[in-house]
Design a protein around this motif. Sequence first.
Motif: not given
Length: 114
Positions: A57-63, A77-80
């Motif tokens: 969440a800190e680096l704003d990414y999901l794989v 993109n701000g998603a919970d």
Amino acid sequence: MRPFSYLPAAACCLLLAFSLSACSGAPAGGSAPSPSPTASAEAAAKEMEGTVNRLDAELDYLVLVGEDGVYYQFSLNGADVSGLEPGDGVAVTYEGEPTGDEPDAKLLSIEKKG
């Protein structure tokens, strides 16, 4: 001296007028309506299911590992994403392209499955 003939001059003017009207940018019958921003955003939204591989969440990414075994990267993109961990099955809605050298996919929503 030869008399001036208006016929060749008139033909050249008509040819020039027709050529210029054919090159005009306006479509026949008026201007075409442009698509609304919401219609194009809805058309661009895609869905996918898979398993969370990495989440920061800190680096704003999901794989995400898709059902096809391919790794996909998304901007949160701000998603919970609270309560999600690697290994969780999820369904995502996104826009953009989540693969390639520089993926530009942005999450619109994410839902934990099961």
